[in-house]
Design a protein around this motif. Sequence first.
Motif: not given
Length: 425
Positions: A154, A178, A180, A227, A229-230, A263, A269, A300, A302
Motif C-alpha cells: 500500500s 477496496h 476503507a 486497502n 491503509d484505509g 486509500n 481504489l 495507486e 493497491e
Amino acid sequence: KGQTYPRIRDYGNWHEIQFGSKKGYIHKLSTVPAIKFGQKKVGQSKTNIGTFVALKNAVIYDNSGKKLVPFATISKNIEYPIEVPYGNWVKIHIANRVGYVHKSDVKVSLKKQAKPGNLVNPNQVYTYEEMVRDISELEKAYPNLISKRIIGQSVDGRNIYAVKLGKGKTEIMINGSHHAREYITTNLLMEMIDVYAYAYSKNLRVDGYPVRSILNNASIWFVPMVNPDGVTLVQKGHRSAKNPAYVLKLNGGSTNFAAWKANIRGVDLNRQYPADWYRIAGNTGRPSPQNYKGPRPLNEPEAKAMVNFTLSRNFKTAVSYHSSGEIIYWHFNTPKQHEVRDRKIASMIASKTGYRLVPPSNNPSGGGFTDWFISTQKKPAFTPEVAPYVGNRPVPISYFPSIWKKNQAIGIMLADEAYKNRNTR
C-alpha cells in the motif's frame, strides 16, 4: 517480571486487566508505568471452544517474535478458556494478549459442539494486524492446502496479501475491502478461508457442497484487504497514517474517519481501474474521503497490484465484495454472447444470498475492479453488497452472523461452477 501488559482501566491502587472471562487486579506498587507497549493489544477472545485445567503451574508463551517468550503463568488446578488447539499447544487470550500453553501442562476439555473453522474470529472489528496473524496461523495449520503471497504494498507500506486455498488448477478470485469503511468484507473472506479449510480437512460439506472434492479440482485466491491503509485509518484514526496531518486535512479536520472510503492518499481504489475511466461520474476532482478517481488509471499501488496479480493468473471468475445495499452488480458493457452465462451465475449468487440483481441499465459509470475484469478478461465478475444500506459508515459487526449465513457457500459454489465450466472460458 519485565513483561509489559495493557490494562483496562485504573482502579484505585490497582490496575484492572482482562483474564479470560474474568477481571484481574495487579497492585500498582508491583509495577511501573510503561512508556511504550511493545506487543499489540489484542483484546479478549470471543471464540472460546472449551477450557483447560492446569496440571501444574503452566507457563504461557508469546510467539509473535522469533522465539518463544514466557509472559504469564496459570497456577495449578486453575480452569481457563481456550480459543483453539494448535498442534502441541493451546491458544488462549490472557491479559489482553495472545498466548500459548503446552498441552502437556494442561488437561483440555473441548465443547461438544465446537464450531468448524476456529482460527478466525469474524465477530469483531477485524484489523489488518489480526488478518496478518490469522493468515500465518492458517498457513501453518493447513500447510498443504493454504499458501500466501504478497502481491504488492500500500501507499504506507503495508503488505497486500493474496491467500490461495485449494489444490486444483482451475482458479477463481475473491477480494474485499477496496473501500476503507467496508472492512466487514474482510471478516467474511477470512471466515470463508477458515471454514472451507476445516471442512476440507474433515471431509465435510458446506451448504451441501463437498468441499474436499471441489478444492482438489479448483483453487480460490482471496485478497481479503485490498486497502489496508484505509481500513486502519477508519478503525484507528489519523495517527495510524504516515502523514496524519494530510488525512486530517482531507477529512476537514475531523478525527472521525467512519465515512472514509478512499486509500490513504484520498483516492477511491474502486474508481482506479481502466474501464471507461474517463467517463466516471461524480468525480470530486481532488483527493477526498470518497469518490476521487485519481489523476490517471492505476495511479495507486493497491489497484496496480490487483491488476498485475490478476493478469498473472487465469481466473475463471472474480468477485469483489462490498458492504452496503444487498444487491449484486454483474453486468458492465457485457457482450451479448456472455450475458446469458453471466446472468446465470449471478442468479446462483442471488438465490443463495437473497440479494437483488442490478439491471444492466443501472450499472455504475466504470472504474471498478469487476468493470475492468468483465471488459478486459471477458469472463464473469460480480460485486455483491453484503448488508442492508447503513449510510456512510462501517456496517455494524452485529450484522455479521446474517451476512455469513447468506454468503457462506458463495466461494465454494463459484469454485465448483468454474471447474465444471473451465473449458468454456
